[in-house]
Scaffold this motif. Structure first.
Motif, PDB file in Angstrom:
ATOM      1  N   ILE A  90       0.833  -1.205   0.000  1.00  0.00           N
ATOM      2  CA  ILE A  90       0.000   0.000   0.000  1.00  0.00           C
ATOM      3  C   ILE A  90       0.869   1.257   0.000  1.00  0.00           C
ATOM      4  O   ILE A  90       0.604   2.218  -0.734  1.00  0.00           O
ATOM      5  N   VAL A  91       1.909   1.238   0.812  1.00  0.00           N
ATOM      6  CA  VAL A  91       2.827   2.380   0.864  1.00  0.00           C
ATOM      7  C   VAL A  91       3.441   2.640  -0.505  1.00  0.00           C
ATOM      8  O   VAL A  91       3.494   3.789  -0.982  1.00  0.00           O
ATOM      9  N   LYS A  92       3.894   1.600  -1.157  1.00  0.00           N
ATOM     10  CA  LYS A  92       4.524   1.739  -2.469  1.00  0.00           C
ATOM     11  C   LYS A  92       3.560   2.347  -3.483  1.00  0.00           C
ATOM     12  O   LYS A  92       3.921   3.283  -4.213  1.00  0.00           O
ATOM     13  N   LEU A  93       2.331   1.845  -3.518  1.00  0.00           N
ATOM     14  CA  LEU A  93       1.364   2.351  -4.493  1.00  0.00           C
ATOM     15  C   LEU A  93       0.931   3.774  -4.162  1.00  0.00           C
ATOM     16  O   LEU A  93       0.674   4.581  -5.065  1.00  0.00           O
ATOM     17  N   THR A  94       0.832   4.078  -2.879  1.00  0.00           N
ATOM     18  CA  THR A  94       0.477   5.445  -2.477  1.00  0.00           C
ATOM     19  C   THR A  94       1.536   6.428  -2.955  1.00  0.00           C
ATOM     20  O   THR A  94       1.219   7.496  -3.494  1.00  0.00           O
ATOM     21  N   ASN A  95       2.798   6.059  -2.790  1.00  0.00           N
ATOM     22  CA  ASN A  95       3.884   6.922  -3.247  1.00  0.00           C
ATOM     23  C   ASN A  95       3.902   7.046  -4.765  1.00  0.00           C
ATOM     24  O   ASN A  95       4.122   8.139  -5.311  1.00  0.00           O
ATOM     25  N   LEU A  96       3.659   5.947  -5.460  1.00  0.00           N
ATOM     26  CA  LEU A  96       3.637   5.978  -6.924  1.00  0.00           C
ATOM     27  C   LEU A  96       2.538   6.900  -7.448  1.00  0.00           C
ATOM     28  O   LEU A  96       2.695   7.547  -8.485  1.00  0.00           O
ATOM     29  N   ARG A  97       1.436   6.960  -6.732  1.00  0.00           N
ATOM     30  CA  ARG A  97       0.305   7.786  -7.151  1.00  0.00           C
ATOM     31  C   ARG A  97       0.451   9.231  -6.701  1.00  0.00           C
ATOM     32  O   ARG A  97      -0.399  10.069  -6.987  1.00  0.00           O
ATOM     33  N   GLY A  98       1.511   9.531  -5.990  1.00  0.00           N
ATOM     34  CA  GLY A  98       1.765  10.893  -5.561  1.00  0.00           C
ATOM     35  C   GLY A  98       0.855  11.354  -4.438  1.00  0.00           C
ATOM     36  O   GLY A  98       0.656  12.561  -4.248  1.00  0.00           O
ATOM     37  N   LYS A  99       0.322  10.416  -3.671  1.00  0.00           N
ATOM     38  CA  LYS A  99      -0.562  10.755  -2.555  1.00  0.00           C
ATOM     39  C   LYS A  99       0.238  10.877  -1.263  1.00  0.00           C
ATOM     40  O   LYS A  99       1.356  10.379  -1.145  1.00  0.00           O
ATOM     41  N   LYS A 100      -0.351  11.552  -0.280  1.00  0.00           N
ATOM     42  CA  LYS A 100       0.310  11.750   1.003  1.00  0.00           C
ATOM     43  C   LYS A 100       0.032  10.577   1.929  1.00  0.00           C
ATOM     44  O   LYS A 100      -1.118  10.322   2.295  1.00  0.00           O
ATOM     45  N   LEU A 101       1.089   9.908   2.314  1.00  0.00           N
ATOM     46  CA  LEU A 101       0.943   8.720   3.155  1.00  0.00           C
ATOM     47  C   LEU A 101       0.349   9.057   4.520  1.00  0.00           C
ATOM     48  O   LEU A 101      -0.399   8.261   5.095  1.00  0.00           O
ATOM     49  N   LYS A 102       0.632  10.247   5.028  1.00  0.00           N
ATOM     50  CA  LYS A 102       0.129  10.630   6.343  1.00  0.00           C
ATOM     51  C   LYS A 102      -1.388  10.797   6.366  1.00  0.00           C
ATOM     52  O   LYS A 102      -1.987  10.884   7.434  1.00  0.00           O
ATOM     53  N   GLU A 103      -2.007  10.856   5.202  1.00  0.00           N
ATOM     54  CA  GLU A 103      -3.455  11.070   5.136  1.00  0.00           C
ATOM     55  C   GLU A 103      -4.245   9.771   5.068  1.00  0.00           C
ATOM     56  O   GLU A 103      -5.474   9.800   4.972  1.00  0.00           O
ATOM     57  N   ILE A 104      -3.565   8.635   5.092  1.00  0.00           N
ATOM     58  CA  ILE A 104      -4.292   7.363   5.055  1.00  0.00           C
ATOM     59  C   ILE A 104      -3.891   6.488   6.238  1.00  0.00           C
ATOM     60  O   ILE A 104      -2.806   6.626   6.794  1.00  0.00           O
ATOM     61  N   GLN A 105      -4.798   5.612   6.617  1.00  0.00           N
ATOM     62  CA  GLN A 105      -4.515   4.582   7.607  1.00  0.00           C
ATOM     63  C   GLN A 105      -5.157   3.286   7.143  1.00  0.00           C
ATOM     64  O   GLN A 105      -6.329   3.257   6.743  1.00  0.00           O
ATOM     65  N   VAL A 106      -4.373   2.234   7.150  1.00  0.00           N
ATOM     66  CA  VAL A 106      -4.862   0.880   6.908  1.00  0.00           C
ATOM     67  C   VAL A 106      -4.187  -0.031   7.919  1.00  0.00           C
ATOM     68  O   VAL A 106      -2.977   0.077   8.145  1.00  0.00           O
ATOM     69  N   GLY A 107      -4.956  -0.896   8.540  1.00  0.00           N
ATOM     70  CA  GLY A 107      -4.400  -1.879   9.452  1.00  0.00           C
ATOM     71  C   GLY A 107      -4.887  -3.273   9.102  1.00  0.00           C
ATOM     72  O   GLY A 107      -6.047  -3.447   8.713  1.00  0.00           O
ATOM     73  N   PHE A 108      -4.002  -4.243   9.215  1.00  0.00           N
ATOM     74  CA  PHE A 108      -4.354  -5.649   8.999  1.00  0.00           C
ATOM     75  C   PHE A 108      -4.110  -6.446  10.275  1.00  0.00           C
ATOM     76  O   PHE A 108      -3.170  -6.157  11.023  1.00  0.00           O
ATOM     77  N   ILE A 109      -4.940  -7.449  10.509  1.00  0.00           N
ATOM     78  CA  ILE A 109      -4.644  -8.473  11.501  1.00  0.00           C
ATOM     79  C   ILE A 109      -4.761  -9.816  10.797  1.00  0.00           C
ATOM     80  O   ILE A 109      -5.572  -9.976   9.865  1.00  0.00           O
ATOM     81  N   ALA A 110      -3.938 -10.769  11.213  1.00  0.00           N
ATOM     82  CA  ALA A 110      -3.911 -12.075  10.559  1.00  0.00           C
ATOM     83  C   ALA A 110      -3.716 -13.177  11.577  1.00  0.00           C
ATOM     84  O   ALA A 110      -3.126 -12.972  12.645  1.00  0.00           O
ATOM     85  N   LEU A 111      -4.203 -14.359  11.225  1.00  0.00           N
ATOM     86  CA  LEU A 111      -4.195 -15.519  12.111  1.00  0.00           C
ATOM     87  C   LEU A 111      -3.978 -16.758  11.268  1.00  0.00           C
ATOM     88  O   LEU A 111      -4.627 -16.926  10.226  1.00  0.00           O
TER      89      LEU A 111
END
Length: 334
Positions: free
Chosen positions: A277-298
């Motif tokens: 997600i970070v990589k694609l956000t940077n590629l699209r020229g968006k501000k990373l500080k303006e998004i939040q995504v969290g994952f949990i896995a089991l």
């Protein structure tokens, strides 16, 4: 605007109070994840955000009695769905820009049976409607008016979900009509829950009212199997929270499970998905500080992990050692 992560209900049940009084620090959480990666645990249930503590408690009542993970996750997420004080899930959720509370949910069991509803109005428990879509129809997803018709035909009660406080905030929002979600504030949170039962089977559920003041008809990742939730009973399960558009962009939870299939731990799988997600956000020229995504896995051993874009995301874990809230590790360091 009240921030749920600074709010503890005074009427919480005893086990909840104990958990809330013993929150782990980030260092403790990291130590616990490392320890967990070297052990096996079942039954176990994980869920997103602080309201996951109460949701986990309900799910554990089923899991501790050798119940099915599917029943546990449905019962668990119904707790915040029914709580008018939880402003991003179910009854009490904030409305869209037209003043309508629209709900999204999905559920998945150990046999890859799936059910989903999106843009559902007037029904307090969309997760239970999603389960009936899975069990009683030939379809995977019902949306909008069709989802409502199905729910009513199955005996669900039509209710007004717009509570007084949400209506007040909506009317205040209309004065400027500015749509700018703030990270880690409950205008875009979700409860996602994944569980492994005593029989070694996995299931998951995800439910939300979506982003506050969204365009009418907007659907995020939460009801989309493979985005907001994915379960593979051979490998593991994952669920997501935060800005749904970013999760959809990478089919986030399917990605996490596939990374576990490749041999990565739940923790490493979550980290790699966030990095995508970070990589694609940077590629699209968006501000990373303006998004939040969290994952949990089991995974199938009961080992778990979590990761998010920036600090502020926490998740609840309940196993035989108790019910506790952990801060997720994150990518964006200040």
């Amino acid at each position: 605007m009240a921030n749920r992560r600074n709010f503890i209900k005074t009427a919480a049940i005893g086990s909840v109070a104990i958990a809330l009084n013993s929150f782990k620090s980030k260092e403790d959480a990291s130590d616990e994840i490392v320890k967990n990666e070297n052990t096996e645990s079942k039954p176990i249930v994980l869920s997103t955000w602080r309201f996951g503590i109460e949701a986990n408690a309900a799910a554990w009542e089923i899991l501790k009695n050798n119940g099915r993970a599917l029943d546990a996750v449905e019962a668990g997420v119904k707790v915040p769905e029914a709580d008018p004080n939880e402003r991003s899930v179910g009854y009490g959720g904030r409305p869209d820009r037209d003043g309508k509370v629209t709900l999204d949910a999905c559920i998945m069991d150990e046999f890859s049976n799936i059910g989903s509803v999106a843009c559902l109005e007037h029904i307090k428990h969309p997760i239970s409607v999603a389960r009936l879509v899975m069990e009683k129809t030939p379809h995977v997803m019902l949306v909008g008016e069709g989802a409502l018709q199905f729910a009513l035909s199955e005996g669900f009660k039509e209710e007004n979900l717009l509570v007084e406080e949400s209506e007040k905030e909506w009317k205040e929002w209309l004065e400027k009509s500015q749509y700018k979600p703030i990270v880690n504030i409950e205008n875009h949170d979700t409860i996602g829950m994944i569980a492994l039962d005593a029989h070694g089977n996995l299931s998951g559920a995800c439910t939300t009212s979506g982003m506050a003041f969204k365009m009418h008809g907007r659907v995020g990742d939460s009801p989309i199997i493979g985005a907001g939730l994915f379960v593979d009973n051979e490998i593991g399960a994952a669920t997501a929270t935060g800005h749904g558009e970013e999760v959809i962009r990478i089919a986030g939870c399917h990605l996490v499970v596939e990374l576990m299939r490749q041999g990565k731990s739940p923790q490493k799988a979550c980290e790699e998905a966030v990095e995508r997600i970070v990589k694609l956000t940077n590629l699209r020229g968006k501000k990373l500080k303006e998004i939040q995504v969290g994952f949990i896995a089991l995974n199938k051993k009961g080992q778990y992990g979590s990761y998010c874009v920036q600090g502020g995301f926490n998740y609840a874990v309940h196993d035989a050692s108790g019910n506790r809230l952990l801060d997720a590790n994150y990518y964006l360091k200040k």
